[in-house]
Design a protein around this motif. Sequence first.
Motif, mmCIF file in Angstrom:
data_model
loop_
_atom_site.group_PDB
_atom_site.id
_atom_site.type_symbol
_atom_site.label_atom_id
_atom_site.label_comp_id
_atom_site.label_asym_id
_atom_site.label_seq_id
_atom_site.Cartn_x
_atom_site.Cartn_y
_atom_site.Cartn_z
ATOM 1 N N SER A 45 0.877 -1.440 0.078
ATOM 2 C CA SER A 45 0.194 -0.223 -0.061
ATOM 3 C C SER A 45 0.451 1.146 -0.263
ATOM 4 C CB SER A 45 -1.187 0.177 1.200
ATOM 5 O OG SER A 45 -0.061 -0.370 2.462
ATOM 6 N N LEU A 46 1.922 1.391 0.638
ATOM 7 C CA LEU A 46 2.543 2.494 0.625
ATOM 8 C C LEU A 46 3.273 2.350 -0.737
ATOM 9 C CD1 LEU A 46 5.136 1.913 3.825
ATOM 10 C CD2 LEU A 46 3.386 3.902 4.128
ATOM 11 N N ASP A 47 3.774 1.694 -1.602
ATOM 12 C CA ASP A 47 3.890 1.418 -3.027
ATOM 13 C C ASP A 47 2.658 2.371 -3.238
ATOM 14 O OD1 ASP A 47 7.034 0.389 -2.615
ATOM 15 O OD2 ASP A 47 6.016 -1.058 -2.754
ATOM 16 N N ALA A 48 1.721 1.244 -3.377
ATOM 17 C CA ALA A 48 1.198 2.759 -4.128
ATOM 18 C C ALA A 48 0.803 3.806 -4.206
ATOM 19 C CB ALA A 48 -0.582 1.514 -3.400
ATOM 20 N N VAL A 49 1.047 5.136 -3.143
ATOM 21 C CA VAL A 49 1.021 5.845 -3.224
ATOM 22 C C VAL A 49 2.379 6.138 -4.141
ATOM 23 C CG1 VAL A 49 1.399 7.741 -1.684
ATOM 24 C CG2 VAL A 49 0.031 5.846 -0.885
ATOM 25 N N GLU A 50 2.835 5.885 -4.225
ATOM 26 C CA GLU A 50 4.382 6.280 -4.940
ATOM 27 C C GLU A 50 3.808 6.253 -6.372
ATOM 28 O OE1 GLU A 50 6.687 7.579 -4.037
ATOM 29 O OE2 GLU A 50 6.760 6.808 -1.864
ATOM 30 N N VAL A 51 3.034 4.989 -6.791
ATOM 31 C CA VAL A 51 2.554 5.189 -8.643
ATOM 32 C C VAL A 51 1.601 5.456 -8.524
ATOM 33 C CG1 VAL A 51 0.911 3.864 -9.581
ATOM 34 C CG2 VAL A 51 3.243 2.694 -7.852
ATOM 35 N N VAL A 52 0.026 6.033 -8.049
ATOM 36 C CA VAL A 52 -0.160 7.454 -7.477
ATOM 37 C C VAL A 52 0.130 8.892 -8.111
ATOM 38 C CG1 VAL A 52 -2.174 9.116 -6.874
ATOM 39 C CG2 VAL A 52 -2.352 6.198 -6.103
ATOM 40 N N VAL A 53 1.259 9.047 -7.324
ATOM 41 C CA VAL A 53 2.160 10.218 -7.582
ATOM 42 C C VAL A 53 2.502 10.462 -9.084
ATOM 43 C CG1 VAL A 53 3.523 11.805 -6.326
ATOM 44 C CG2 VAL A 53 1.828 10.926 -4.502
ATOM 45 N N ALA A 54 3.738 9.336 -8.735
ATOM 46 C CA ALA A 54 4.427 9.060 -10.259
ATOM 47 C C ALA A 54 3.235 8.799 -11.554
ATOM 48 C CB ALA A 54 5.511 7.603 -10.071
ATOM 49 N N VAL A 55 1.910 7.902 -11.247
ATOM 50 C CA VAL A 55 1.262 8.324 -12.314
ATOM 51 C C VAL A 55 0.817 9.554 -13.005
ATOM 52 C CG1 VAL A 55 -1.010 7.682 -13.488
ATOM 53 C CG2 VAL A 55 1.091 6.030 -12.645
ATOM 54 N N GLN A 56 -0.004 10.413 -11.440
ATOM 55 C CA GLN A 56 -0.540 11.837 -12.152
ATOM 56 C C GLN A 56 0.561 12.420 -12.610
ATOM 57 O OE1 GLN A 56 -4.150 11.550 -8.945
ATOM 58 N NE2 GLN A 56 -1.638 12.258 -7.922
ATOM 59 N N LYS A 57 2.007 12.601 -12.549
ATOM 60 C CA LYS A 57 2.711 13.745 -12.861
ATOM 61 C C LYS A 57 3.428 13.688 -13.762
ATOM 62 C CE LYS A 57 6.748 15.190 -10.340
ATOM 63 N NZ LYS A 57 7.541 14.718 -9.569
ATOM 64 N N LYS A 58 3.150 12.091 -13.694
ATOM 65 C CA LYS A 58 3.723 12.386 -16.156
ATOM 66 C C LYS A 58 2.739 12.222 -16.430
ATOM 67 C CE LYS A 58 6.154 9.257 -19.138
ATOM 68 N NZ LYS A 58 7.300 8.691 -18.994
ATOM 69 N N TYR A 59 1.651 11.517 -16.684
ATOM 70 C CA TYR A 59 0.807 11.811 -17.259
ATOM 71 C C TYR A 59 -1.105 12.977 -17.353
ATOM 72 C CZ TYR A 59 2.236 7.043 -18.768
ATOM 73 O OH TYR A 59 3.454 6.494 -18.714
#
Length: 88
Positions: A45-59
């Motif tokens: 679940s901590l990685d999920a936060v990283e994924v959300v942030v990275a995806v929102q930023k890039k896309y």
Amino acid sequence: MADVTSLETELQELIIDACNVPDAPEEVDPEAPLIGPDSPLGLDSLDAVEVVVAVQKKYDVRIGGQDTSREVLRSLRTLADFIRHGQS
């Protein structure tokens, strides 16, 4: 294994990079769970936060509340579909 699109491959690389996944498999089944004990990338679940942030930023998409993010992050395929179709 299901066909992997270039967006799914790109997302896999982004996730591996954002979450510093050691020994990541070369190809991940796009239907495999992205987060949790069955994740081939070993994401929690901590990685999920990283994924959300990275995806929102890039896309430049907004992944909403907990229920939305849980559904969007179900697999590489669901994440790619969300980005392709914009915010639902």
